[in-house]
Design a protein around this motif. Structure first.
Motif, short mmCIF file in Angstrom:
data_model
loop_
_atom_site.label_atom_id
_atom_site.label_comp_id
_atom_site.label_asym_id
_atom_site.label_seq_id
_atom_site.Cartn_x
_atom_site.Cartn_y
_atom_site.Cartn_z
N TYR A 52 -2.15 -11.20 5.08
CA TYR A 52 -0.89 -10.67 4.56
C TYR A 52 0.01 -11.75 3.97
N GLY A 53 -0.46 -12.99 3.99
CA GLY A 53 0.33 -14.07 3.41
C GLY A 53 1.69 -14.20 4.07
N ARG A 54 2.71 -14.43 3.26
CA ARG A 54 4.06 -14.62 3.80
C ARG A 54 4.60 -13.37 4.49
N MET A 55 4.10 -12.18 4.08
CA MET A 55 4.55 -10.94 4.73
C MET A 55 4.16 -10.88 6.20
N GLY A 56 3.15 -11.65 6.59
CA GLY A 56 2.65 -11.59 7.96
C GLY A 56 3.27 -12.58 8.91
N GLY A 57 4.21 -13.39 8.44
CA GLY A 57 4.82 -14.38 9.32
C GLY A 57 3.88 -15.55 9.57
N ARG A 58 4.19 -16.32 10.60
CA ARG A 58 3.41 -17.50 10.95
C ARG A 58 3.21 -17.57 12.46
N PRO A 59 2.08 -18.16 12.92
CA PRO A 59 1.93 -18.42 14.35
C PRO A 59 3.01 -19.39 14.84
N PRO A 60 3.37 -19.31 16.12
CA PRO A 60 2.85 -18.39 17.15
C PRO A 60 3.35 -16.96 16.93
N LEU A 61 2.45 -16.01 17.16
CA LEU A 61 2.75 -14.60 16.87
C LEU A 61 2.02 -13.71 17.87
N ILE A 62 2.75 -12.80 18.49
CA ILE A 62 2.13 -11.80 19.37
C ILE A 62 1.65 -10.65 18.50
N PRO A 63 0.34 -10.30 18.55
CA PRO A 63 -0.23 -9.33 17.63
C PRO A 63 0.10 -7.88 17.97
N LEU A 64 -0.28 -7.01 17.05
CA LEU A 64 -0.35 -5.55 17.14
C LEU A 64 1.00 -4.85 16.97
N CYS A 65 0.92 -3.71 16.29
CA CYS A 65 2.11 -2.88 16.08
C CYS A 65 2.08 -1.60 16.90
N ASP A 66 0.94 -1.28 17.51
CA ASP A 66 0.79 -0.03 18.27
C ASP A 66 0.79 -0.28 19.77
N GLY A 67 1.55 0.52 20.48
CA GLY A 67 1.55 0.43 21.93
C GLY A 67 2.42 1.54 22.51
N ALA A 68 2.36 1.70 23.82
CA ALA A 68 3.18 2.70 24.50
C ALA A 68 3.35 2.31 25.95
N GLY A 69 4.43 2.79 26.54
CA GLY A 69 4.70 2.51 27.94
C GLY A 69 6.02 3.13 28.36
N ARG A 70 6.61 2.59 29.40
CA ARG A 70 7.87 3.13 29.93
C ARG A 70 8.97 2.07 29.85
N ILE A 71 10.18 2.54 29.63
CA ILE A 71 11.30 1.63 29.53
C ILE A 71 11.58 1.02 30.90
N ALA A 72 11.54 -0.31 30.94
CA ALA A 72 11.73 -1.03 32.21
C ALA A 72 13.15 -1.52 32.39
#
Length: 340
Positions: A52-72
């Motif tokens: 994704y080039g510059r659109m993807g940012g730079r490391p260090p980077l925590i991956p993934l856009c999908d997830g689910a859980g409960r508000i802590a």
């Protein structure tokens, strides 16, 4: 300390590392989600490879856009959500409504901003969507990117209605969401795949007509035959260059094509004249705003729809293996990671 997977040093799946990071505290207007499951998209693999080039940012980077859980935890000034709510973060924290504008992708999780691949995720409360309570965390984790993209294509942009015909390519996550949403809208669905086994599984999700495109490379021809020569009202195309010519052959005059993926390449070698003379609308589709995510989640809840998930599950620590499983094309539905 929270557990996380993080891309470090440089792009490349070999640079994804397990890390213990400080537990986040919610700031004003923020909540912290205890992530219970994450799901994988082709976008995530390309992002981790630097595609994704510059659109993807730079490391260090925590991956993934999908997830689910409960508000802590809930920060000051937050209304509308509370601790214990079952939620998923929207794809982008800067995309509150509608179709994309130039700012939409700048707030995307998993690149350029840190994503869901961690035990605790701080996110603005305005970027949180209530998950349908009948779903498991793994099922809810499938919704933010693939679910909203398919919803945008079939419901919000194509506006599929009862009695219309839709052709869908493949049995990946977006394709199966598109199948389920098209059936919710009352459409007749043709689905193509290279696997007879996957076709039968798609039949169980509601597909009305099935075509193995390895057996029938010119699959647009039987599609026109089954529609009395007219063609389908809409095509969900995930193949790009490899499939777009057949999609144009399969769609009716004044019909539409949602171009969602380019798995078969991005430079189609064909004459665009038929698109013009037959008044075909070719629409690129990429996710959608938080308002779309809320409408999609409401429909999933009302119909008690369950997303299709790949049977094989990956551990969080095997994120690189999960990302590498996508190009093999063996999965049916969404690839999910659970459990650190």
């Amino acid at each position: 300390m929270m557990k996380a997977m993080r891309l470090e040093e440089d792009f490349g799946l070999e640079n994804i590392r397990y890390r213990d990071l400080p537990d986040p505290e919610p700031g004003p207007g923020e909540v912290v989600i205890a992530i219970e499951a994450v799901a994988i998209n082709p976008r995530d693999r390309l992002m981790m490879l630097g595609g994704y080039g510059r659109m993807g940012g730079r490391p260090p980077l925590i991956p993934l856009c999908d997830g689910a859980g409960r508000i802590a935890a809930v920060g000051p000034g937050v209304d509308g959500v509370r601790e214990g709510d079952f939620v998923f973060p929207h794809y982008s924290r800067t995309w509150p409504r509608g179709l994309p504008d130039p700012s939409a992708h700048g707030g995307a999780h998993g690149g350029p901003l840190d994503g869901t691949m961690r035990a605790l995720m701080p996110v603005p409360a305005t970027a949180v969507v209530q998950a349908p309570v009948h779903l498991t965390a793994a099922e809810a984790a499938a919704l933010p990117c693939a679910g909203v993209t398919a919803w945008s294509a079939v419901v919000e942009q194509a506006r599929i209605k009862t009695g219309q015909r839709v052709l869908i390519q493949g049995t990946g996550a977006i394709s199966l969401f598109a199948l389920q949403f098209a059936k919710l809208q009352g459409a007749e669905v043709v689905l193509i795949s290279s696997s007879d086994e996957k076709l039968e599984r798609a039949r169980a999700l509601g597909a009305d007509h099935l075509i193995n495109y390895r057996d029938v490379p010119d699959w647009h021809k039987p599609v026109r035959e089954m529609t009395a020569g007219l063609g389908v009202d809409h095509v969900v195309d995930v193949g790009g260059a490899a499939t777009l010519e057949n999609s144009i052959g399969a769609v009716r005059t004044s019909g539409s094509i949602s171009l969602i993926g380019v798995l078969g390449g991005s430079r189609p070698p064909f004459d665009l004249g038929r698109v013009v003379t037959r008044n075909i609308r070719l629409q690129g589709v990429t996710v959608g705003g938080r308002d779309m995510a809320e409408r999609m989640a409401a429909a999933v809840a009302f119909h008690r729809m369950r997303p299709a998930l790949e049977e094989k599950r990956f551990a969080f620590r095997d994120l690189a293996g999960a990302l590498d499983a996508l190009p093999e094309g063996r999965h049916f539905g969404k690839v999910v990671c659970e459990d650190f």
